[in-house]
Write a protein that holds these residues in place. Sequence first.
Motif, PDB file in Angstrom:
ATOM      1  N   SER A  58     -14.138  27.022  -3.694  1.00  0.00           N
ATOM      2  CA  SER A  58     -15.461  26.479  -3.393  1.00  0.00           C
ATOM      3  C   SER A  58     -16.437  26.737  -4.547  1.00  0.00           C
ATOM      4  O   SER A  58     -17.629  26.504  -4.421  1.00  0.00           O
ATOM      5  CB  SER A  58     -16.009  27.108  -2.113  1.00  0.00           C
ATOM      6  OG  SER A  58     -16.244  28.480  -2.313  1.00  0.00           O
ATOM      7  N   VAL A  59     -15.897  27.216  -5.682  1.00  0.00           N
ATOM      8  CA  VAL A  59     -16.683  27.617  -6.869  1.00  0.00           C
ATOM      9  C   VAL A  59     -17.981  28.335  -6.527  1.00  0.00           C
ATOM     10  O   VAL A  59     -19.045  28.018  -7.039  1.00  0.00           O
ATOM     11  CB  VAL A  59     -16.968  26.432  -7.827  1.00  0.00           C
ATOM     12  CG1 VAL A  59     -15.710  26.071  -8.576  1.00  0.00           C
ATOM     13  CG2 VAL A  59     -17.522  25.223  -7.116  1.00  0.00           C
ATOM     14  N   THR A  60     -17.861  29.336  -5.641  1.00  0.00           N
ATOM     15  CA  THR A  60     -19.047  30.106  -5.265  1.00  0.00           C
ATOM     16  C   THR A  60     -19.241  31.312  -6.176  1.00  0.00           C
ATOM     17  O   THR A  60     -20.309  31.479  -6.775  1.00  0.00           O
ATOM     18  CB  THR A  60     -18.946  30.576  -3.802  1.00  0.00           C
ATOM     19  OG1 THR A  60     -18.752  29.438  -2.981  1.00  0.00           O
ATOM     20  CG2 THR A  60     -20.193  31.311  -3.400  1.00  0.00           C
ATOM     21  N   GLY A  61     -18.210  32.148  -6.269  1.00  0.00           N
ATOM     22  CA  GLY A  61     -18.328  33.302  -7.161  1.00  0.00           C
ATOM     23  C   GLY A  61     -18.637  34.613  -6.471  1.00  0.00           C
ATOM     24  O   GLY A  61     -18.708  35.652  -7.129  1.00  0.00           O
ATOM     25  N   THR A 174     -18.011  24.865 -14.199  1.00  0.00           N
ATOM     26  CA  THR A 174     -17.635  24.610 -12.806  1.00  0.00           C
ATOM     27  C   THR A 174     -18.593  25.297 -11.841  1.00  0.00           C
ATOM     28  O   THR A 174     -18.421  25.217 -10.635  1.00  0.00           O
ATOM     29  CB  THR A 174     -16.218  25.150 -12.500  1.00  0.00           C
ATOM     30  OG1 THR A 174     -16.223  26.569 -12.687  1.00  0.00           O
ATOM     31  CG2 THR A 174     -15.174  24.524 -13.402  1.00  0.00           C
ATOM     32  N   ASN A 175     -19.604  25.980 -12.390  1.00  0.00           N
ATOM     33  CA  ASN A 175     -20.534  26.773 -11.585  1.00  0.00           C
ATOM     34  C   ASN A 175     -19.781  27.801 -10.739  1.00  0.00           C
ATOM     35  O   ASN A 175     -20.193  28.149  -9.646  1.00  0.00           O
ATOM     36  CB  ASN A 175     -21.389  25.881 -10.686  1.00  0.00           C
ATOM     37  CG  ASN A 175     -22.590  25.291 -11.424  1.00  0.00           C
ATOM     38  OD1 ASN A 175     -23.697  25.328 -10.944  1.00  0.00           O
ATOM     39  ND2 ASN A 175     -22.369  24.749 -12.614  1.00  0.00           N
ATOM     40  N   GLY A 176     -18.646  28.255 -11.292  1.00  0.00           N
ATOM     41  CA  GLY A 176     -17.805  29.198 -10.563  1.00  0.00           C
ATOM     42  C   GLY A 176     -18.503  30.516 -10.302  1.00  0.00           C
ATOM     43  O   GLY A 176     -18.356  31.117  -9.244  1.00  0.00           O
ATOM     44  N   GLY A 177     -19.253  30.982 -11.276  1.00  0.00           N
ATOM     45  CA  GLY A 177     -20.037  32.194 -11.056  1.00  0.00           C
ATOM     46  C   GLY A 177     -19.260  33.490 -11.147  1.00  0.00           C
ATOM     47  O   GLY A 177     -19.831  34.561 -10.962  1.00  0.00           O
ATOM     48  N   PHE A 178     -17.952  33.407 -11.407  1.00  0.00           N
ATOM     49  CA  PHE A 178     -17.181  34.640 -11.597  1.00  0.00           C
ATOM     50  C   PHE A 178     -17.435  35.182 -12.998  1.00  0.00           C
ATOM     51  O   PHE A 178     -17.821  34.445 -13.911  1.00  0.00           O
ATOM     52  CB  PHE A 178     -15.679  34.356 -11.432  1.00  0.00           C
ATOM     53  CG  PHE A 178     -15.244  34.283  -9.995  1.00  0.00           C
ATOM     54  CD1 PHE A 178     -14.902  35.432  -9.305  1.00  0.00           C
ATOM     55  CD2 PHE A 178     -15.170  33.057  -9.342  1.00  0.00           C
ATOM     56  CE1 PHE A 178     -14.489  35.367  -7.980  1.00  0.00           C
ATOM     57  CE2 PHE A 178     -14.768  32.987  -8.018  1.00  0.00           C
ATOM     58  CZ  PHE A 178     -14.426  34.140  -7.334  1.00  0.00           C
ATOM     59  N   ARG A 279     -29.425  27.128  -8.696  1.00  0.00           N
ATOM     60  CA  ARG A 279     -28.985  25.741  -8.474  1.00  0.00           C
ATOM     61  C   ARG A 279     -27.545  25.736  -8.001  1.00  0.00           C
ATOM     62  O   ARG A 279     -27.154  24.904  -7.234  1.00  0.00           O
ATOM     63  CB  ARG A 279     -29.132  24.882  -9.739  1.00  0.00           C
ATOM     64  CG  ARG A 279     -30.525  24.444 -10.140  1.00  0.00           C
ATOM     65  CD  ARG A 279     -31.134  23.341  -9.285  1.00  0.00           C
ATOM     66  NE  ARG A 279     -31.181  23.654  -7.881  1.00  0.00           N
ATOM     67  CZ  ARG A 279     -31.900  24.627  -7.351  1.00  0.00           C
ATOM     68  NH1 ARG A 279     -32.652  25.370  -8.086  1.00  0.00           N
ATOM     69  NH2 ARG A 279     -31.874  24.870  -6.063  1.00  0.00           N
ATOM     70  N   SER A 280     -26.746  26.650  -8.541  1.00  0.00           N
ATOM     71  CA  SER A 280     -25.437  26.994  -8.012  1.00  0.00           C
ATOM     72  C   SER A 280     -24.591  27.735  -9.027  1.00  0.00           C
ATOM     73  O   SER A 280     -23.457  28.068  -8.750  1.00  0.00           O
ATOM     74  CB  SER A 280     -24.705  25.762  -7.459  1.00  0.00           C
ATOM     75  OG  SER A 280     -23.602  25.432  -8.218  1.00  0.00           O
ATOM     76  N   GLY A 281     -25.161  28.015 -10.203  1.00  0.00           N
ATOM     77  CA  GLY A 281     -24.425  28.722 -11.256  1.00  0.00           C
ATOM     78  C   GLY A 281     -23.904  30.076 -10.831  1.00  0.00           C
ATOM     79  O   GLY A 281     -22.728  30.381 -10.986  1.00  0.00           O
ATOM     80  N   GLY A 282     -24.791  30.882 -10.282  1.00  0.00           N
ATOM     81  CA  GLY A 282     -24.347  32.149  -9.708  1.00  0.00           C
ATOM     82  C   GLY A 282     -24.209  33.292 -10.688  1.00  0.00           C
ATOM     83  O   GLY A 282     -24.080  34.436 -10.274  1.00  0.00           O
ATOM     84  N   LEU A 283     -24.195  33.007 -11.984  1.00  0.00           N
ATOM     85  CA  LEU A 283     -24.176  34.093 -12.959  1.00  0.00           C
ATOM     86  C   LEU A 283     -25.587  34.664 -13.056  1.00  0.00           C
ATOM     87  O   LEU A 283     -26.566  33.968 -12.793  1.00  0.00           O
ATOM     88  CB  LEU A 283     -23.714  33.575 -14.322  1.00  0.00           C
ATOM     89  CG  LEU A 283     -22.263  33.091 -14.368  1.00  0.00           C
ATOM     90  CD1 LEU A 283     -22.001  32.271 -15.619  1.00  0.00           C
ATOM     91  CD2 LEU A 283     -21.312  34.276 -14.299  1.00  0.00           C
ATOM     92  N   GLY A 391     -25.021  27.840  -0.390  1.00  0.00           N
ATOM     93  CA  GLY A 391     -25.347  27.100  -1.612  1.00  0.00           C
ATOM     94  C   GLY A 391     -24.229  27.186  -2.643  1.00  0.00           C
ATOM     95  O   GLY A 391     -24.380  26.700  -3.752  1.00  0.00           O
ATOM     96  N   THR A 392     -23.101  27.811  -2.278  1.00  0.00           N
ATOM     97  CA  THR A 392     -21.991  28.110  -3.194  1.00  0.00           C
ATOM     98  C   THR A 392     -22.542  28.633  -4.523  1.00  0.00           C
ATOM     99  O   THR A 392     -22.090  28.263  -5.594  1.00  0.00           O
ATOM    100  CB  THR A 392     -21.054  26.909  -3.451  1.00  0.00           C
ATOM    101  OG1 THR A 392     -21.714  25.924  -4.217  1.00  0.00           O
ATOM    102  CG2 THR A 392     -20.541  26.321  -2.152  1.00  0.00           C
ATOM    103  N   THR A 393     -23.537  29.524  -4.408  1.00  0.00           N
ATOM    104  CA  THR A 393     -24.208  30.041  -5.593  1.00  0.00           C
ATOM    105  C   THR A 393     -23.491  31.268  -6.146  1.00  0.00           C
ATOM    106  O   THR A 393     -23.202  31.335  -7.341  1.00  0.00           O
ATOM    107  CB  THR A 393     -25.660  30.429  -5.253  1.00  0.00           C
ATOM    108  OG1 THR A 393     -26.246  29.352  -4.557  1.00  0.00           O
ATOM    109  CG2 THR A 393     -26.433  30.720  -6.524  1.00  0.00           C
ATOM    110  N   GLY A 394     -23.234  32.222  -5.273  1.00  0.00           N
ATOM    111  CA  GLY A 394     -22.481  33.389  -5.720  1.00  0.00           C
ATOM    112  C   GLY A 394     -23.335  34.570  -6.154  1.00  0.00           C
ATOM    113  O   GLY A 394     -22.808  35.613  -6.509  1.00  0.00           O
ATOM    114  N   LEU A 395     -24.664  34.425  -6.158  1.00  0.00           N
ATOM    115  CA  LEU A 395     -25.516  35.586  -6.392  1.00  0.00           C
ATOM    116  C   LEU A 395     -25.401  36.507  -5.182  1.00  0.00           C
ATOM    117  O   LEU A 395     -25.168  36.054  -4.068  1.00  0.00           O
ATOM    118  CB  LEU A 395     -26.985  35.170  -6.582  1.00  0.00           C
ATOM    119  CG  LEU A 395     -27.314  34.344  -7.819  1.00  0.00           C
ATOM    120  CD1 LEU A 395     -28.768  33.883  -7.764  1.00  0.00           C
ATOM    121  CD2 LEU A 395     -27.090  35.154  -9.088  1.00  0.00           C
TER     122      LEU A 395
END
Lengths: 448, 448
Positions: A58-61, A174-178, A279-283, A391-395
């Motif tokens: 889900s490219v959340t992170g 991919t806005n994976g955020g890992f 926005r959804s990057g998550g880093l 938001g599949t953001t990952g923060l």
Amino acid sequence: MKRFKLFLQKLTPFQLIAAYYIIAVSVSVALLSLPVAHQPGVDWSFMDGLFTAVSAVSVTGLSVVNISDTLTVPGIFILMFVLQFGGIGVMTLGTFVWLIVGKRIGLRERRLIMADQNQYALSGIVNLMKQILLLVLIIEFSGGMILGTYFLKYYPTWQEAFLHGFFNSVSATTNGGFDITGASMIPYSHDYFIQFVIILLITLGAIGFPVLIEVKTFLFSKKGKYRFTLFTKLTTVTYSLLVIGGTIMIALLEFQFFFQDKSWHETFFYSLFQSTATRSGGLATMDVSLFSEATLLILCALMFIGASPSSVGGGIRTTTFALNLLALYHFAKGNKTIKIFKRELHEDDVKKSLVVTLMAFVLCFTSVFILTITERFTFIEILFEVCSAFGTTGLSMGITPDLSIIGKCIIMGLMFIGRIGIVTFIYIIGSKEVKPNYHYPKERVIIG
Amino acid sequence: MKRFKLFLQKLTPFQLIAAYYIIAVSVSVALLSLPVAHQPGVDWSFMDGLFTAVSAVSVTGLSVVNISDTLTVPGIFILMFVLQFGGIGVMTLGTFVWLIVGKRIGLRERRLIMADQNQYALSGIVNLMKQILLLVLIIEFSGGMILGTYFLKYYPTWQEAFLHGFFNSVSATTNGGFDITGASMIPYSHDYFIQFVIILLITLGAIGFPVLIEVKTFLFSKKGKYRFTLFTKLTTVTYSLLVIGGTIMIALLEFQFFFQDKSWHETFFYSLFQSTATRSGGLATMDVSLFSEATLLILCALMFIGASPSSVGGGIRTTTFALNLLALYHFAKGNKTIKIFKRELHEDDVKKSLVVTLMAFVLCFTSVFILTITERFTFIEILFEVCSAFGTTGLSMGITPDLSIIGKCIIMGLMFIGRIGIVTFIYIIGSKEVKPNYHYPKERVIIG
Ligand SMILES: [K+]
Ligand SMILES: [K+]
């Protein structure tokens, strides 16, 4: 086998998408559970594998483990592969595979892709998918080369530099955020070049594939008289305003707190990077739990809104948010039609945007409610985690690894729904019906 | 004077309603600030007067002062009068005054009343207003007599007993939520007779005037074949389900916490009373801050939903909530029309309910956001206060007296908007426009 095929054909396109995602997660769980993927002595439970897989597809992170302490280099490559798979979308890849194996793509498959990318026109969809894949790969490769070369000044060997370069490029695009630094982008919190590249990559991934394709077409059109679609205008403007607005809000709210001892350029880059991340990057270039409660609330709202439709991001999506605001404004004005960019919005789209938002509220509220029962964290930590997952953001404020089993399941569910989108989700849970063709007398009721 | 009249005529009905409420508040501030209203030695600031007036006119019941320690008996009578004024609605009273002074009620005035009570039919509106006033007075008088007689066993003198009886009756029927015990209904937390009467009075006030009138008409119709309107069916069913659902949720969530050492009948009455209170009653038989966070969240949601339209309550209103759920369900089913009770809902009403809910979310979120900046309370305390004010409920975790000036202003704004309703509020802020009569090509956008 025949039965299975029959079963598949009975599914609606929306249900099929869900099925594909579930298969993708299953394969990812298997791949990530290979012994070669883990460092020696790591205790890798099924739940760890499942959570990482759902989060990556889900490219959340959001992560229950520290990737750099857990995965080996092959494991990191597997993770990159899964992010790629999730980011570009199971459908895009599926189309590509079908093309490679020479299968002709029928109407049914095209419809399926259409639903996944939420497109209204069937024509050219296969071509579009090819373009998307090519574009993403070009972006990721360029990002990886630039970052890898630049990272030579950070890491002793070129292997390490390019591993970090390409992983960051894939994770950002991919806005994976890992992250494989063990602390997101914090080690680069004073390197504005890296941050600039990462922000660019995140934006390219989250602005929406149709926008990228249209910009490409615009750049290659000779007369320069290419007309952008209403969708592209609406989502790009909304996206930009959200990033700018978020940056200003963070800077203002933290002026006397986190930014008190920071210079103007630190304040600017911290604000811009974290705003882009929602926005959804998550880093993140900082520990977001250091923000004040008001700032965290704003970040929650921004993550809830999410990225553009047909992008790698989640949330209710930028267009939904824009149509919500337009609906409010024009309702107050008493206007029957909504005009924007010299076009009129379709009544059904406006209603859809309102229903989507309502559903998202119900979903997030229910999740927060259950988590307040099952978890021992503060309300804002829970709300933040829920909005980040949807938001599949990952923060995260750091609670992910300590969630209970029920908590992890809820967060996984939110990441899944956030990624496939509320519209698809609603259709999945409710699309078995025979429409009755009779009418009752209409009667009005008092509202609000 | 002529200028003032001209100014008044330029206002829309919705703006006029707001103007009337503002005048009502001003008069209340003046009345409550009379020296005779306060006990000796009480320090009564303008802010205290304003907050109490807004809270009373909007029949919310949030209070920055302890009424029993602050007001004299004349002061309590003034408060009852203001509650009456707010509860029955400025418009109803206005109509009655016009009738008394023999003025004929023109179309403009009728329209005004129509907007206030959100009615669609003009005919019989004056008659309706008279019925409402009569009905409320009968209910309050009956309640006051029953409670007053019963209170003889609680209070030494008949004066005290009937003061408490009538104040409680008015406070419950108007859903005012104020108390003169100094601790809401906690002194009667084991007297189920009082609770039963109070629950009945709260329900009669919050179920909606049109419902009462229809029930009356039904009871007096000879053939017994009276058909209730869709509105009455929808609001009564929703209201009942909310009270029952709330009772069950509170009982289940607190089973192992607040109700751990309580008997089944205590559990039942505590749950039922607090559930009823969230409809908009605001009186409580316990300190709600003793509830767990999950229960408080459910109470927040229930207060946000609020009471029936055209009642003494606030919130988004029961019908709005019902139409939201119906819209979600039928959207998922892919139905174009929404059928309920053998009637079809009007598309505009459905859209209105979605816009109202969205606006309410935006309003409450913004309020919570600002309060997290200005106040030092926990998130749940702030959320609870905001939902309570918007739902004109009046329950509180105890932070009201300690709010900052900005905090008090925001809570007052919410009580005002909650009382006049989101629809009226939206029209007030946005109703100056010339509708352009041109069209652009329609273009679809991707949602969610
Ligand atoms: K992400
Ligand atoms: K109340």
